[in-house]
Enzyme design. Structure first.
Site, PDB file in Angstrom:
ATOM      1  N   ASP A  93       6.873   2.951  -1.745  1.00 62.40           N
ATOM      2  CA  ASP A  93       6.739   4.513  -1.798  1.00 62.40           C
ATOM      3  C   ASP A  93       5.611   4.972  -0.831  1.00 62.40           C
ATOM      4  O   ASP A  93       5.353   6.104  -1.089  1.00 62.40           O
ATOM      5  CB  ASP A  93       7.136   5.112  -3.233  1.00 62.40           C
TER       6      ASP A  93
ATOM      7  N   ASP B  21       7.771  -2.752  -4.624  1.00 59.84           N
ATOM      8  CA  ASP B  21       6.852  -1.961  -5.504  1.00 59.84           C
ATOM      9  C   ASP B  21       7.695  -1.471  -6.620  1.00 59.84           C
ATOM     10  O   ASP B  21       8.854  -1.500  -6.805  1.00 59.84           O
ATOM     11  CB  ASP B  21       6.278  -0.955  -4.730  1.00 59.84           C
TER      12      ASP B  21
ATOM     13  N   LYS C 289      -2.621  -4.618  -3.098  1.00 61.34           N
ATOM     14  CA  LYS C 289      -2.290  -3.838  -1.880  1.00 61.34           C
ATOM     15  C   LYS C 289      -3.523  -2.657  -1.706  1.00 61.34           C
ATOM     16  O   LYS C 289      -4.205  -2.110  -2.521  1.00 61.34           O
ATOM     17  CB  LYS C 289      -0.956  -3.176  -2.351  1.00 61.34           C
TER      18      LYS C 289
ATOM     19  N   ASP D 268       6.301   1.063  -9.291  1.00 58.34           N
ATOM     20  CA  ASP D 268       5.902   2.521  -9.729  1.00 58.34           C
ATOM     21  C   ASP D 268       6.701   3.419  -8.584  1.00 58.34           C
ATOM     22  O   ASP D 268       6.030   3.060  -7.405  1.00 58.34           O
ATOM     23  CB  ASP D 268       4.821   3.050 -10.246  1.00 58.34           C
TER      24      ASP D 268
END
Length: 286
Positions: free
Chosen positions: A236, A40, A211, A42
């Site tokens: 995250d 990912d 996602k 961010d």
């Protein structure tokens, strides 16, 4: 909702994660060595426009290793070229061919479903460019699909048109279900929130491509020429990155530099394969 808290950058190993004798780590031990990486963006590589410590070295190691890797994002606003340039401005080198967005996944999905189709699009250049390159005609004249992506300028006129087209029979597709997005001023309404408005007005639920739909992971694997049994997904968020990676059969690695704290992990009915402080802890695995 678990995973919605803010975060601070952390250094050093975490002590609150169960020791390596847990079932999650046993699962990691049983897997084949990691030969490909999905990560990912961010919360893993950057946070509010600032590189996360260790991200530059992590990406450099990936490039030098020659192993396939892709940076994934549910953000559909920018093209891969745009994102590559924006990351370069932060000191992070990611070739545009190593970036996979929900806009690209949506375009590939629609091309497979209805080649040469038509769509009314609410979104930015990242989405319209991807659909154009997939052979789609963008129109508001009886389109096959209404495709909703992210934009900073949602207009009442565009939403009204989308609602009327869906009521007239257009199929409803969304790039991702994220309800909010980050900004320096605070959270912003994102695709999922606007999709809920359209659903309330039409009674039609959209199909979300990004996602946590594992379809995005599988398409990323195909794009990278990677195999699920030797690929790791770094994220995250438990409710998007980890669950979609798990459902796609990947090794999952949660970093604590984004939206999920270590204490939140136990609140979910599934676990990541590994929990680490940041991507800096993964450099030696490449």
């Amino acid at each position: 909702m678990p995973g919605r808290k803010g975060s601070q950058f952390r250094t050093g190993r975490i002590s609150s994660v169960p020791p390596r004798t847990t079932s999650g780590d046993m699962h990691v031990a049983d897997r084949k060595p990691i030969e490909s990486w999905l990560t990912d963006m961010d919360g893993v590589l950057i946070h509010e426009g600032t590189p996360i410590p260790g991200a530059e070295e992590f990406l450099r190691r990936l490039r030098e290793s020659g192993k396939p890797f892709l940076v994934l994002t549910n953000n559909s606003i920018y093209t891969p070229r745009d994102l590559s340039a924006r990351l370069a401005g932060m000191g992070l080198e990611v070739p545009e061919e190593c970036i996979w967005t929900s806009a690209l996944a949506t375009a590939k999905f629609l091309k497979g479903q209805r080649p040469g189709g038509t769509a009314y699009v609410i979104g930015e250049a990242g989405l319209t460019t991807a659909l154009y390159q997939a052979g789609y005609v963008l129109t508001d004249n009886n389109p096959d699909y209404v495709v909703l992506g992210e934009t900073r300028t949602y207009s009442f006129e565009a939403l009204t048109k989308a609602i009327r087209l869906i009521n007239a029979g257009a199929r409803f597709i969304c790039t991702n279900p994220d309800e909010t997005g980050p900004s320096t001023e605070g959270v912003l309404p994102a695709t999922g929130s606007v999709a809920a408005l359209i659903t309330k007005a039409t009674g039609v639920e959209p199909y979300f491509v990004g996602k946590p739909n594992p379809l995005m992971m599988r398409e990323a694997l195909n794009t990278a020429g990677a195999h699920s049994e030797t690929t790791a997904m770094i994220g995250d968020r438990m409710d998007t990155d980890i669950v979609s990676g798990m459902e796609a059969g990947l090794e999952t690695i949660l970093v604590l530099t984004g939206l999920t704290d270590a204490a939140d992990v136990e609140r979910f009915p599934y676990r990541p394969g590994r929990v680490v402080d940041s991507v800096a802890d993964l450099i030696e695995l490449i």
